[in-house]
Scaffold this active site. Structure first.
Site, PDB file in Angstrom:
ATOM      1  N   ALA A 179       0.835  -1.202   0.000  1.00  0.00           N
ATOM      2  CA  ALA A 179       0.000   0.000   0.000  1.00  0.00           C
ATOM      3  C   ALA A 179       0.875   1.259   0.000  1.00  0.00           C
ATOM      4  O   ALA A 179       1.962   1.264  -0.577  1.00  0.00           O
ATOM      5  CB  ALA A 179      -0.981  -0.041   1.164  1.00  0.00           C
ATOM      6  N   SER A 180       0.434   2.285   0.691  1.00  0.00           N
ATOM      7  CA  SER A 180       1.103   3.594   0.597  1.00  0.00           C
ATOM      8  C   SER A 180       2.429   3.669   1.330  1.00  0.00           C
ATOM      9  O   SER A 180       3.117   4.688   1.248  1.00  0.00           O
ATOM     10  CB  SER A 180       0.166   4.686   1.125  1.00  0.00           C
ATOM     11  OG  SER A 180      -1.010   4.759   0.345  1.00  0.00           O
ATOM     12  N   THR A 181       2.818   2.611   2.069  1.00  0.00           N
ATOM     13  CA  THR A 181       4.099   2.649   2.777  1.00  0.00           C
ATOM     14  C   THR A 181       5.281   2.758   1.821  1.00  0.00           C
ATOM     15  O   THR A 181       6.368   3.183   2.232  1.00  0.00           O
ATOM     16  CB  THR A 181       4.273   1.397   3.651  1.00  0.00           C
ATOM     17  OG1 THR A 181       4.177   0.229   2.830  1.00  0.00           O
ATOM     18  CG2 THR A 181       3.208   1.339   4.735  1.00  0.00           C
TER      19      THR A 181
END
Length: 674
Positions: free
Chosen positions: A331-333
């Site tokens: 995801a956005s990590t």
């Protein structure tokens, strides 16, 4: 008158000559046979003496293997994580018992052993030699040992035997990192034979099956000893001729902090997920916890079918799975790393802006790729894109980069490869690429696939350990440290003359039970991988500054912390929604709900700790709300924000006492084995 018979006159001279010839021939025959006999005796007694003496000794003298004590395992503060605990078992020598069936029944009534167990024991006794000890019942309780000891005079031939078995004091808290030992099975035996190690395990019943216990089996096992005994023609031991003591396995000191493990377990209570905390300066893993977990002690003595089926039951949320090395959509990590890729490739600059109306659309396609913020963020630059986790910005960035350039950069940060950690359960995850999709699904790569990769979705999975390593590299500005658990090894050796030891050795020399022993400790050094060199080193700071702003402004969990943290949230979507469908967690099946992800490091200026958190199937909120507080608790423990969990040694006087007690306990056990 009848004629008289003639009487033959004996020729005594001829008879004497005949007797002499026969005597001579007999003498010659006896002489020849005697020569042959004595020649054979000479050959047996002189020429072949060594050969037959060896064969004779092999029938009379036997070497019995003696198992070494397994090395102990400590955390970084000297707290014992894996111990060797005495286990009592009931054994019998059948030939010393008049009526084995009746005696066994009486003993079973005394110790409350089931009838089914009795029947199995009787069959086992009949199939083994009567003069050898046979284990009847293992893991006797203290009450059972006491009961039998009081009544032992009633049961000749029965006795209590004690041996050391592995014991994990913290049970499920350390299983996914330490692993466990189990009984040597057929597969293990075949492998040991192929590796020419079967003789070393002749007296050993258990072997490392998982985790560090398996990875460092060669260090932990030790060296086998031997007992030279004289036996009679029935194989019974008559006396002991010589004894070579075994050498205990080496003790391991790990980088794990058991207090951080406790905090990780508490923070993940009631959740499925994983926490990995590591020191970016060295690669030392400070904590690795996967929830739910299980007690490794169950496997030491051989787990029952009932308990094993319970662990396999899907209702129990797969505790056997080590989620720390399981693949999750990042995801956005990974958006900071994608931003770094864009800067390096010259696709964007710090001031490059993309307009976010709430969606992104490829030319010629009807599908719209939605932003998490339906109203859109308007014009977004690099700092705002990372700080607000703007999906549309990274859709545009991924579209301009293309998948090959993304893959090339992500490979440098360790995605799609093993981290090199010292457990064999490490996982490569899935790094998105044209070749990977064709190999896995036999499908071509589409432009839309790249768009999904831009926000850490699509054909991309990473492990929490990989995330921790990647963020460590980012925080170190390209320096790559190999994640590892082992800090040092140590072993006890006897010393006849303390004066012969060096000054450094003397500091670790002590006297136990009239024996002089010396603890030799070896610190483990790890080689770093070649660093990542950027075209413009300023790009490191551009991305790190944005992560700093994210933690300080957008992650409420870090408000009020006494340390300066940087981080990035992530919310991983597990199912594809229809074009205009709105995600409703309550209406979605639990196992299909979003995962919460979070990565952080602190202090910002000189990082000491990196934390990666994954929480599965959250009901409300995203990474910041669900995984962020977990990371906060880990860092609070590390930096000592709260007085009750301070890392200040003056506030934890028990640490030094526990360390000394555990080391002394280790010394006594190892010396006893020698």
């Amino acid at each position: 008158m009848a004629p008289k018979k003639r009487v033959a006159i004996r020729n005594h001279s001829a008879e004497a000559n005949l007797f002499a010839r026969r005597t001579f021939i007999t003498f010659i025959g006896v002489l020849i046979l005697s020569i042959i006999l004595f020649a054979n005796i000479y050959d047996l007694e002189v020429n072949s003496y060594q050969k037959y003496q060896t064969r004779s000794n092999s029938n009379r003298i036997k070497l019995l293997p003696v198992a070494p004590n397994r090395g102990l395992i400590y955390d970084r503060n000297g707290v014992l994580l894996a111990d060797n605990k005495p286990v009592h078992s009931l054994e019998v020598i059948p030939e010393q018992v008049d009526n084995i069936s009746a005696s066994l029944k009486e003993v079973s009534l005394l110790l409350d052993i089931s009838q089914e167990k009795q029947d199995k024991l009787l069959k086992a006794i009949k199939s083994k030699r009567r003069f050898k000890p046979i284990e009847l019942y293992s893991r006797l309780s203290e009450q059972q040992v006491s009961l039998f000891s009081v009544n032992q005079h009633k049961f000749p031939g029965f006795f209590i035997d004690a041996r050391l078995k592995r014991y994990y004091p913290f049970a499920d808290l350390t299983t996914h990192s330490l692993g466990y030992v189990g009984r040597i099975n057929r597969k293990d035996s075949i492998r040991l034979t192929e590796q020419n190690l079967a003789e070393d395990y002749a007296a050993t019943r258990n072997i490392g099956k998982l985790g560090l216990e398996k990875y460092y089996e060669d260090l932990l096992h030790g060296t086998i000893g031997h007992q030279e005994v004289e036996i009679n023609n029935q194989g019974r031991v008559v006396r002991t001729l010589d004894y070579t003591p075994p050498v205990s396995g080496q003790n391991l000191t790990l980088s794990i902090d058991i207090e951080l493990q406790m905090i990780a377990k508490r923070a993940l209570s009631g959740k499925r997920g994983a926490v990995v905390a590591m020191d970016p300066r060295s690669g030392e893993i400070l904590a690795m916890y996967s929830n739910p977990s299980y007690d490794g002690n169950l496997f030491v003595h051989g787990i029952s079918n009932k308990n094993y089926q319970k662990l396999l039951d899907p209702k129990n949320n797969r505790p056997l799975v080590n989620r720390s090395v399981q693949g999750y959509p990042p995801a956005s990590t990974v958006k900071p790393l994608l931003a770094l890729t864009g800067l390096e490739e010259g696709v964007i600059t710090q001031s490059t802006k993309f307009y976010d109306p709430g969606w992104f659309q490829l030319k010629g396609l009807k599908r719209k790729y939605r932003d998490w913020w339906a109203q859109g963020h308007g014009w977004v630059d690099l700092n705002k894109a990372i700080e607000h986790s703007c999906n549309v910005y990274f859709y545009n960035l991924a579209n301009k980069l293309d998948i090959d350039r993304i893959t090339n950069m992500m490979e440098k940060f360790g995605f799609g490869d093993l981290t090199g950690v010292d457990i064999r359960e490490d996982n490569r995850g899935i790094l998105p690429s044209v070749e990977a999709k064709r190999r896995r699904y036999n499908q071509p790569w589409y432009k839309g696939d790249t768009i999904s990769v831009g926000i850490g979705q699509g054909y991309w999975t990473v492990t929490p350990l990989q995330l921790a390593q990647a963020i460590s590299i980012l925080a170190n500005k390209g320096q790559i440290k190999i994640p590892h658990f082992l800090q040092a090894t140590s072993m006890l050796v006897t010393s006849d003359n303390v004066n012969e030891t060096s000054s450094s050795d003397k500091a670790n020399t002590t006297s136990l039970d009239n024996m002089t022993v010396k603890m030799i400790t070896e610190m483990i050094e790890y080689e770093d991988k070649p660093p990542i060199i950027l075209k413009d080193s300023k790009n490191w700071n551009l991305v790190l500054d944005a992560m700093h702003n994210t933690a300080q402004k957008k992650v409420s969990a870090f408000k009020g912390s006494r340390y300066d943290a940087a981080g990035k949230t992530g919310t991983a979507q597990l199912i594809t929604k229809k074009q205009d469908a709105k995600y409703d967690a309550k209406a979605t099946k639990e196992k299909q709900r979003n995962n919460a992800m979070f990565v952080a490091f602190a202090p910002y200026e000189s990082p000491e700790i990196v934390v990666a958190v994954a929480v599965e199937n959250v009901l409300d909120g995203g990474g910041g709300a669900n995984a962020g507080p977990v990371a906060r608790q880990i860092m609070d423990q590390y930096f000592g924000d709260r007085e009750i969990i301070s890392k200040d040694k003056s506030q934890h006087p028990m640490h030094d006492n526990i360390y000394q007690q555990n080391i002394k306990q280790s010394h006594n056990k190892d010396v006893g084995a020698q």
